[in-house]
Design a protein around this motif. Structure first.
Motif, PDB file in Angstrom:
ATOM      1  N   LYS A   1       0.830  -1.196   0.000  1.00 24.41           N
ATOM      2  CA  LYS A   1       0.000   0.000   0.000  1.00 24.41           C
ATOM      3  C   LYS A   1       0.872   1.256   0.000  1.00 24.41           C
ATOM      4  CE  LYS A   1      -4.129  -1.759   2.381  1.00 24.41           C
ATOM      5  NZ  LYS A   1      -5.159  -1.138   1.520  1.00 24.41           N
ATOM      6  N   THR A   2       0.244   2.392  -0.237  1.00 27.29           N
ATOM      7  CA  THR A   2       0.926   3.680  -0.168  1.00 27.29           C
ATOM      8  C   THR A   2       0.192   4.560   0.824  1.00 27.29           C
ATOM      9  OG1 THR A   2       1.698   3.560  -2.464  1.00 27.29           O
ATOM     10  CG2 THR A   2       1.628   5.734  -1.437  1.00 27.29           C
ATOM     11  N   GLY A   3       0.912   5.008   1.829  1.00 29.31           N
ATOM     12  CA  GLY A   3       0.325   5.910   2.816  1.00 29.31           C
ATOM     13  C   GLY A   3       0.607   7.355   2.449  1.00 29.31           C
TER      14      GLY A   3
ATOM     15  N   GLU B   1      10.641  14.065  12.746  1.00 28.97           N
ATOM     16  CA  GLU B   1      11.508  13.547  11.686  1.00 28.97           C
ATOM     17  C   GLU B   1      10.781  12.452  10.921  1.00 28.97           C
ATOM     18  OE1 GLU B   1      15.649  14.030  14.333  1.00 28.97           O
ATOM     19  OE2 GLU B   1      14.944  12.054  13.682  1.00 28.97           O
ATOM     20  N   ILE B   2      10.962  12.442   9.621  1.00 31.07           N
ATOM     21  CA  ILE B   2      10.481  11.343   8.773  1.00 31.07           C
ATOM     22  C   ILE B   2      11.696  10.790   8.048  1.00 31.07           C
ATOM     23  CG2 ILE B   2       8.978  10.641   6.876  1.00 31.07           C
ATOM     24  CD1 ILE B   2       7.158  12.965   7.536  1.00 31.07           C
ATOM     25  N   ASP B   3      11.972   9.521   8.247  1.00 25.48           N
ATOM     26  CA  ASP B   3      13.170   8.879   7.704  1.00 25.48           C
ATOM     27  C   ASP B   3      12.747   7.789   6.726  1.00 25.48           C
ATOM     28  OD1 ASP B   3      15.525   7.463   7.221  1.00 25.48           O
ATOM     29  OD2 ASP B   3      16.276   7.768   9.257  1.00 25.48           O
ATOM     30  N   GLY B   4      13.195   7.906   5.475  1.00 23.09           N
ATOM     31  CA  GLY B   4      12.809   6.926   4.464  1.00 23.09           C
ATOM     32  C   GLY B   4      13.479   5.579   4.595  1.00 23.09           C
ATOM     33  N   GLY B   5      14.404   5.437   5.558  1.00 22.51           N
ATOM     34  CA  GLY B   5      15.069   4.159   5.767  1.00 22.51           C
ATOM     35  C   GLY B   5      16.140   3.891   4.712  1.00 22.51           C
TER      36      GLY B   5
ATOM     37  N   GLY C   1      22.903  -6.609  -0.459  1.00 30.23           N
ATOM     38  CA  GLY C   1      23.461  -7.938  -0.282  1.00 30.23           C
ATOM     39  C   GLY C   1      22.826  -8.641   0.899  1.00 30.23           C
ATOM     40  N   GLU C   2      23.669  -9.072   1.834  1.00 33.14           N
ATOM     41  CA  GLU C   2      23.175  -9.751   3.027  1.00 33.14           C
ATOM     42  C   GLU C   2      22.768  -8.764   4.127  1.00 33.14           C
ATOM     43  OE1 GLU C   2      26.111 -12.463   4.318  1.00 33.14           O
ATOM     44  OE2 GLU C   2      25.951 -13.775   2.560  1.00 33.14           O
ATOM     45  N   LYS C   3      23.086  -7.512   3.927  1.00 27.73           N
ATOM     46  CA  LYS C   3      22.758  -6.506   4.926  1.00 27.73           C
ATOM     47  C   LYS C   3      21.300  -6.086   4.781  1.00 27.73           C
ATOM     48  CE  LYS C   3      24.273  -2.051   6.767  1.00 27.73           C
ATOM     49  NZ  LYS C   3      25.217  -0.897   6.601  1.00 27.73           N
ATOM     50  N   GLU C   4      20.552  -6.223   5.857  1.00 25.33           N
ATOM     51  CA  GLU C   4      19.138  -5.874   5.827  1.00 25.33           C
ATOM     52  C   GLU C   4      18.952  -4.364   5.748  1.00 25.33           C
ATOM     53  OE1 GLU C   4      16.986  -7.520   9.034  1.00 25.33           O
ATOM     54  OE2 GLU C   4      17.381  -9.614   8.488  1.00 25.33           O
ATOM     55  N   GLY C   5      17.894  -3.959   5.073  1.00 26.87           N
ATOM     56  CA  GLY C   5      17.567  -2.540   4.997  1.00 26.87           C
ATOM     57  C   GLY C   5      16.908  -2.062   6.278  1.00 26.87           C
ATOM     58  N   LYS C   6      16.846  -0.758   6.443  1.00 23.37           N
ATOM     59  CA  LYS C   6      16.215  -0.155   7.605  1.00 23.37           C
ATOM     60  C   LYS C   6      14.858   0.378   7.209  1.00 23.37           C
ATOM     61  CE  LYS C   6      16.825   3.517  11.025  1.00 23.37           C
ATOM     62  NZ  LYS C   6      17.650   4.699  11.416  1.00 23.37           N
ATOM     63  N   ALA C   7      13.833   0.061   8.001  1.00 24.39           N
ATOM     64  CA  ALA C   7      12.465   0.458   7.672  1.00 24.39           C
ATOM     65  C   ALA C   7      12.290   1.974   7.829  1.00 24.39           C
ATOM     66  CB  ALA C   7      11.474  -0.269   8.580  1.00 24.39           C
ATOM     67  N   ALA C   8      11.417   2.540   7.014  1.00 29.99           N
ATOM     68  CA  ALA C   8      11.079   3.961   7.130  1.00 29.99           C
ATOM     69  C   ALA C   8      10.368   4.192   8.453  1.00 29.99           C
ATOM     70  CB  ALA C   8      10.193   4.390   5.971  1.00 29.99           C
ATOM     71  N   GLU C   9      10.630   5.330   9.096  1.00 29.36           N
ATOM     72  CA  GLU C   9      10.009   5.600  10.381  1.00 29.36           C
ATOM     73  C   GLU C   9       9.805   7.085  10.613  1.00 29.36           C
ATOM     74  OE1 GLU C   9      12.500   3.964  13.417  1.00 29.36           O
ATOM     75  OE2 GLU C   9      14.028   5.508  13.232  1.00 29.36           O
TER      76      GLU C   9
ATOM     77  N   LEU D   1      11.807  11.449  21.639  1.00 25.73           N
ATOM     78  CA  LEU D   1      10.688  11.259  22.558  1.00 25.73           C
ATOM     79  C   LEU D   1       9.823  10.067  22.175  1.00 25.73           C
ATOM     80  CD1 LEU D   1       9.558  14.993  22.961  1.00 25.73           C
ATOM     81  CD2 LEU D   1      11.077  13.678  24.457  1.00 25.73           C
ATOM     82  N   GLU D   2       9.572   9.915  20.883  1.00 23.30           N
ATOM     83  CA  GLU D   2       8.733   8.820  20.385  1.00 23.30           C
ATOM     84  C   GLU D   2       9.257   8.399  19.013  1.00 23.30           C
ATOM     85  OE1 GLU D   2       6.322   7.574  22.164  1.00 23.30           O
ATOM     86  OE2 GLU D   2       5.794   9.172  23.593  1.00 23.30           O
ATOM     87  N   SER D   3       9.052   7.140  18.662  1.00 21.98           N
ATOM     88  CA  SER D   3       9.410   6.695  17.313  1.00 21.98           C
ATOM     89  C   SER D   3       8.635   5.426  16.972  1.00 21.98           C
ATOM     90  CB  SER D   3      10.922   6.432  17.202  1.00 21.98           C
ATOM     91  OG  SER D   3      11.298   5.314  17.981  1.00 21.98           O
ATOM     92  N   GLN D   4       8.290   5.300  15.704  1.00 16.40           N
ATOM     93  CA  GLN D   4       7.630   4.106  15.178  1.00 16.40           C
ATOM     94  C   GLN D   4       7.915   4.016  13.696  1.00 16.40           C
ATOM     95  OE1 GLN D   4       3.480   4.675  16.598  1.00 16.40           O
ATOM     96  NE2 GLN D   4       3.542   2.528  17.149  1.00 16.40           N
ATOM     97  N   THR D   5       7.898   2.800  13.177  1.00 19.68           N
ATOM     98  CA  THR D   5       8.037   2.671  11.728  1.00 19.68           C
ATOM     99  C   THR D   5       6.733   3.135  11.075  1.00 19.68           C
ATOM    100  OG1 THR D   5       7.176   0.406  11.591  1.00 19.68           O
ATOM    101  CG2 THR D   5       9.544   0.662  12.048  1.00 19.68           C
ATOM    102  N   LEU D   6       6.851   3.624   9.841  1.00 18.65           N
ATOM    103  CA  LEU D   6       5.646   4.036   9.123  1.00 18.65           C
ATOM    104  C   LEU D   6       4.720   2.847   8.899  1.00 18.65           C
ATOM    105  CD1 LEU D   6       7.083   6.551   6.504  1.00 18.65           C
ATOM    106  CD2 LEU D   6       5.688   7.058   8.492  1.00 18.65           C
ATOM    107  N   GLU D   7       5.308   1.664   8.731  1.00 16.15           N
ATOM    108  CA  GLU D   7       4.491   0.451   8.560  1.00 16.15           C
ATOM    109  C   GLU D   7       3.610   0.244   9.789  1.00 16.15           C
ATOM    110  OE1 GLU D   7       3.388  -2.521   5.921  1.00 16.15           O
ATOM    111  OE2 GLU D   7       5.142  -1.231   5.617  1.00 16.15           O
ATOM    112  N   GLU D   8       4.186   0.400  10.980  1.00 15.85           N
ATOM    113  CA  GLU D   8       3.422   0.210  12.220  1.00 15.85           C
ATOM    114  C   GLU D   8       2.330   1.264  12.364  1.00 15.85           C
ATOM    115  OE1 GLU D   8       6.874  -1.690  15.134  1.00 15.85           O
ATOM    116  OE2 GLU D   8       6.693   0.488  14.924  1.00 15.85           O
ATOM    117  N   ILE D   9       2.654   2.492  11.977  1.00 21.81           N
ATOM    118  CA  ILE D   9       1.666   3.575  12.102  1.00 21.81           C
ATOM    119  C   ILE D   9       0.497   3.352  11.160  1.00 21.81           C
ATOM    120  CG2 ILE D   9       1.274   6.044  11.720  1.00 21.81           C
ATOM    121  CD1 ILE D   9       4.182   6.492  12.669  1.00 21.81           C
ATOM    122  N   PHE D  10       0.813   3.052   9.903  1.00 25.99           N
ATOM    123  CA  PHE D  10      -0.255   2.927   8.910  1.00 25.99           C
ATOM    124  C   PHE D  10      -1.034   1.620   9.060  1.00 25.99           C
ATOM    125  CE2 PHE D  10       1.918   6.356   6.630  1.00 25.99           C
ATOM    126  CZ  PHE D  10       0.822   7.093   6.204  1.00 25.99           C
ATOM    127  N   ILE D  11      -0.400   0.554   9.556  1.00 24.84           N
ATOM    128  CA  ILE D  11      -1.120  -0.710   9.669  1.00 24.84           C
ATOM    129  C   ILE D  11      -2.296  -0.573  10.622  1.00 24.84           C
ATOM    130  CG2 ILE D  11       0.115  -1.754  11.609  1.00 24.84           C
ATOM    131  CD1 ILE D  11      -0.896  -3.515   8.337  1.00 24.84           C
TER     132      ILE D  11
END
Length: 413
Positions: free
Chosen positions: A188-190, A344-348, A353-361, A386-396
């Motif tokens: 989806k696109t939020g 802050e909005i971070d696109g991750g 390769g074997e290095k996992e990406g960082k989720a947007a938050e 003060l607070e942080s969450q991934t965008l996936e968690e917020i939009f889900i």
């Protein structure tokens, strides 16, 4: 006979008055029966609907991996007079800008950058904080977004923009809103809509038909008569109402979160920072396992101190239960202790390769002076998350079900 005729006319008059009063009462009851149908809410809904349509027509920015935004609002820069509240936060703000410039963030100034109601001499305001404007100008044009607010609505007049801002930000475009689209792992696109937050108030809706050249006259009228002012920054009850108006509109949208300023009070996932602290305190008080006794008591004491400070600075009033994590507020950059807050909005990052990406938050952050008595520490500024969450968690939460968190002791935001 004439007397009977007068009595008849008087009776008809009373009947007409009673009928009119009854009809008025029925209309008022019907308009206020649902929170979404009150005249004040309808005004705000219409104004925010227009803002969203404009933003979609203009085109949204796509949040890509590696892309970052920092959103600040409500600086209210004046002329460095005793009434100028930004003076206390100037050094903090400049330190934050230095950090975000080096880290590659895009700077979003979400309205009320300048205080042009109480300080109608625009040249004096620009000159007073030329150093701050020049620091912001480093982000321009690729990494700078400016949205107007109600206290700097003078920037809607193109001639004023060309006269005062163009020399610092060549070709600058003043926006009324800014839209970011965030692709999510779910496919989806939020949407993240950023507005100042005054949409639908007297200044931006009822009198929006006035030519921009008449806005200074209206501001003078407000300052002289104190009528028509809609400033939640100085009114705790109006602040709570305005947060509720913004939340109600956002909660009716699909796959969208709203980021605003205007109220000067940080809000995260529709909860004020005070409410988040109270929820953390409740969790610590109810979960003894997994915590060392001394460590737990220390955390509880720290939370109690911060809660007491927040209640003193921002006493809750007109706050309502909010069950959807759709509304966020940046706070402001004029706290009396020199602190500033922003989002802050971070696109991750992408997987390599074997290095996992960082989720947007998203993150609610506070900047302030470092603690310590040493002179060197007094000149340092620190960023606190003060607070942080991934965008996936917020939009889900918006995609699936309402989030219901009720704090002890009454309703919350």
């Amino acid at each position: 006979m004439p007397r009977k005729k007068e009595t008849s006319q008087f009776g008809a008059l009373l009947a007409g008055v009673a009928l009119g009063a009854g009809a008025t009462t029925a209309v008022v009851y019907w308009l206020n029966k649902s929170p979404q149908t009150t005249p004040a809410q309808v005004r705000r809904n219409c104004a925010l609907d227009r803002a969203l349509r404009r933003a979609r027509t203009t085109g949204a920015a796509l949040l890509e991996p590696g892309q970052r935004y920092i959103i600040f609002s409500d600086l209210h820069k004046g002329r460095r007079t005793p009434a100028d509240e930004f003076r206390f936060c100037e050094a903090t703000y400049l330190a934050a800008l230095e950090h975000y410039y080096k880290m590659g963030y895009t700077l979003v100034v979400l309205g009320d950058a300048e205080e042009l109601w109480e300080e109608p001499d625009i040249s004096a305001v620009v000159q007073a904080y030329a150093n701050v404007l020049e620091s912001e100008a480093r982000f321009h044009p690729q990494r700078y977004v400016r949205v107007d607010g109600n206290h700097d609505s003078a920037w809607r007049i193109e001639t004023l923009v060309k006269q005062h801002l163009d020399p610092i930000y060549p070709g600058i475009r003043i926006r009324r809103e800014f839209l970011v689209q965030a692709p999510l792992e779910s496919g989806k696109t939020g949407e993240i809509l950023m507005v100042h937050g005054h949409q639908g108030t007297l200044d931006s809706d009822i009198f929006d038909f006035l030519p921009p050249q008449l806005l200074p006259l209206y501001r003078d009228f407000q300052n002289i008569t104190n009528l028509g002012h809609t400033s939640p920054s100085r009114d705790a009850c109006l602040r709570g109402l305005q947060d509720t108006f913004l939340y109600r509109w956002a909660s009716a949208q699909k796959d969208l979160i709203l980021v605003a300023g205007h109220t000067h009070r940080p809000v995260w996932t529709s909860l004020t920072h005070l409410d988040s602290l109270l929820n953390k305190l409740r969790y610590l008080q109810g979960h003894r396992q997994g915590h060392q006794v001394d460590d737990r008591l220390q955390k509880i004491q720290a939370l109690l101190s911060e809660i007491e400070e927040r209640e003193r600075k921002y006493p809750p009033c007109n706050d309502t239960i909010k069950t959807r994590s759709c509304y966020f507020n940046t706070g402001c950059c004029i706290f009396e202790d020199g602190d500033i807050t922003g989002i802050e909005i971070d696109g991750g990052t992408e997987a390599l390769g074997e290095k996992e990406g960082k989720a947007a938050e998203m993150r609610l952050v506070k900047w302030g002076k470092a603690s310590g008595s040493e002179p060197e520490q007094a000149r340092q500024f620190v960023r606190l998350e003060l607070e942080s969450q991934t965008l996936e968690e917020i939009f889900i939460r918006l995609f699936t079900r309402d989030l219901r968190e009720i704090k002890p002791g009454g309703p919350h935001e």
